[in-house]
Design an enzyme around this catalytic site. Structure first.
Site, PDB file in Angstrom:
ATOM      1  N   HIS A 109       0.855  -1.193   0.000  1.00 13.69           N
ATOM      2  CA  HIS A 109       0.000   0.000   0.000  1.00 13.69           C
ATOM      3  C   HIS A 109       0.889   1.240   0.000  1.00 13.69           C
ATOM      4  CE1 HIS A 109      -3.062  -2.870   1.090  1.00 13.69           C
ATOM      5  NE2 HIS A 109      -2.432  -3.166   2.195  1.00 13.69           N
ATOM      6  N   GLU A 127      -1.121  -0.360   8.367  1.00 14.60           N
ATOM      7  CA  GLU A 127      -2.080  -1.269   8.989  1.00 14.60           C
ATOM      8  C   GLU A 127      -1.388  -2.108  10.059  1.00 14.60           C
ATOM      9  OE1 GLU A 127      -3.469  -3.244   5.471  1.00 14.60           O
ATOM     10  OE2 GLU A 127      -1.809  -4.628   5.402  1.00 14.60           O
ATOM     11  N   HIS A 185       3.684  -7.322   1.545  1.00 20.45           N
ATOM     12  CA  HIS A 185       3.160  -8.254   2.550  1.00 20.45           C
ATOM     13  C   HIS A 185       2.036  -9.109   1.992  1.00 20.45           C
ATOM     14  CE1 HIS A 185       0.450  -4.763   2.747  1.00 20.45           C
ATOM     15  NE2 HIS A 185      -0.477  -5.631   3.088  1.00 20.45           N
ATOM     16  N   ARG A 205      -1.074  -4.903  -6.201  1.00 21.14           N
ATOM     17  CA  ARG A 205      -0.623  -6.300  -6.161  1.00 21.14           C
ATOM     18  C   ARG A 205       0.604  -6.453  -7.031  1.00 21.14           C
ATOM     19  NH1 ARG A 205      -6.227  -7.748  -7.582  1.00 21.14           N
ATOM     20  NH2 ARG A 205      -7.375  -7.832  -5.638  1.00 21.14           N
TER      21      ARG A 205
HETATM   22 ZN    ZN Z   1      -2.557  -4.983   3.253  1.00 22.60          ZN
END
Ligand code: ZN
Length: 331
Positions: A109, A127, A185, A205
């Protein structure tokens, strides 16, 4: 404004499992409305239990505001409800349960700066994950195994060769993982966790195991953006909470993280927990295990696993009595 109990927006994604449907089957009509074309929903990957995001809003369940979205409620109540730490703009955080029956795509991200430049008005995404259950030998992918040049990452992007440079880490119940934006991740199969994140849905992605979606097409990947934002240095994988467990009469509290976007504490009650929603921030309480009874000046709310509460800023003292494990998040 009163404290409200929220029902999640449920996400059906190919890699999801059956666990969340069990937690939220009590939703009845609310649930079938979310899956109109599929009356026996399966593969529920995510429950967005605390969300004002346009791609999946949590709604109030019970009481006079039943059925309203959290976003509508906050619009009526005004920004004071969010507290003095709220800096304006989009609602800042999003909290989910994630049930990964299969591996998720390898992703990254952006930070706020890159998101602001390329996706107008959107946040980046930092996150964190609190692991609620993990199969034996379940693994996560977290950052790189060695220092890489951007050219090498670009050459491996979109191909299975990228897997050779990613770090795999075994996880177990109770682990806490903080994932700064720009970290490559993935959650791998057999992991069930709670996630607290910035309210953003921007994901790049870099590899999806050459899988096909339900229509037989490869799922979209965004290699150039992923390569542009990724941190190219390996990260620390000790996965320790920020604070030590503090025991008080009736409960134990552990600071999991405090960063510029959110503060997350784990609270285990074995009697009564006394908390407070002060003027600085609203409080999110989600129940990650057990059950309990929430009480504040307005009344009581029964809580069980999977539940989510919005407590307005300045609500004052509240208690949770029972045997519950909670995540408490503030901004
Ligand atoms: Zn994520």
């Amino acid at each position: 404004m009163k404290t409200e109990r929220l029902y999640p927006s449920l996400k059906k994604i190919v890699w999801g499992g059956q666990r969340l449907i069990g937690l939220y089957s009590y939703g009845g009509e609310r649930l079938t409305k979310q899956f109109e074309e599929n009356r026996t929903p399966s593969n529920i990957a995510e429950s967005w239990v605390f969300s004002c995001h346009k791609k999946g809003r949590s709604t109030v369940i019970g009481g006079e505001n039943d059925g309203k979205t959290l976003a509508e409620l906050l619009e009526d109540a005004g920004p004071e409800t969010l507290g003095t730490h709220y800096r304006g703009g989009e609602f800042p955080i999003l909290i989910k349960f994630i049930d990964a029956k299969r591996d998720l795509s390898i992703q990254v991200h952006p930070d706020d700066a890159y998101a602001g430049e390329h996706h107008e008005g959107q946040y980046g995404k930092t996150e964190c994950w609190y692991v609620l259950d993990a199969e034996k030998d379940a693994e996560l992918i977290f950052g790189l195994d060695r220092e890489l040049t951007r050219e090498e990452l670009a050459a491996r992007g979109g191909k299975k060769e990228v897997m050779e440079v990613l770090r795999r880490v075994k996880v177990k119940r109770g682990d806490f993982i903080f994932i700064p934006s720009k970290t490559l991740h993935a959650i791998c199969k057999g992991i069930y966790l709670a996630e607290v994140q910035q309210s953003s849905d921007i994901t790049y992605r870099i590899y999806d195991y050459d899988r096909l979606d339900e229509d037989g097409k490869p799922r979209e990947i965004q290699v150039p953006d992923a390569v542009a934002v990724s941190n190219l240095s390996p990260m620390d994988v000790s996965f320790q909470p920020m604070g030590k467990e503090e025991r008080s009469e009736g409960y134990a509290k552990t600071l999991l993280t405090e960063c510029e976007y959110f503060k997350v504490e784990k609270i285990e009650t074995f009697g009564e927990y006394r908390g407070e929603a002060d003027e600085t921030s609203f409080v999110s309480l989600i129940v990650t295990g057990g059950e309990g009874l929430y009480r504040d000046a307005d009344g009581e709310i029964y809580l069980r696993e999977g539940d989510s509460l919005f407590i307005p800023a300045n609500k004052g003292a509240f208690t949770v009595r029972g045997n519950a494990e909670l995540l408490k998040t503030t901004i």
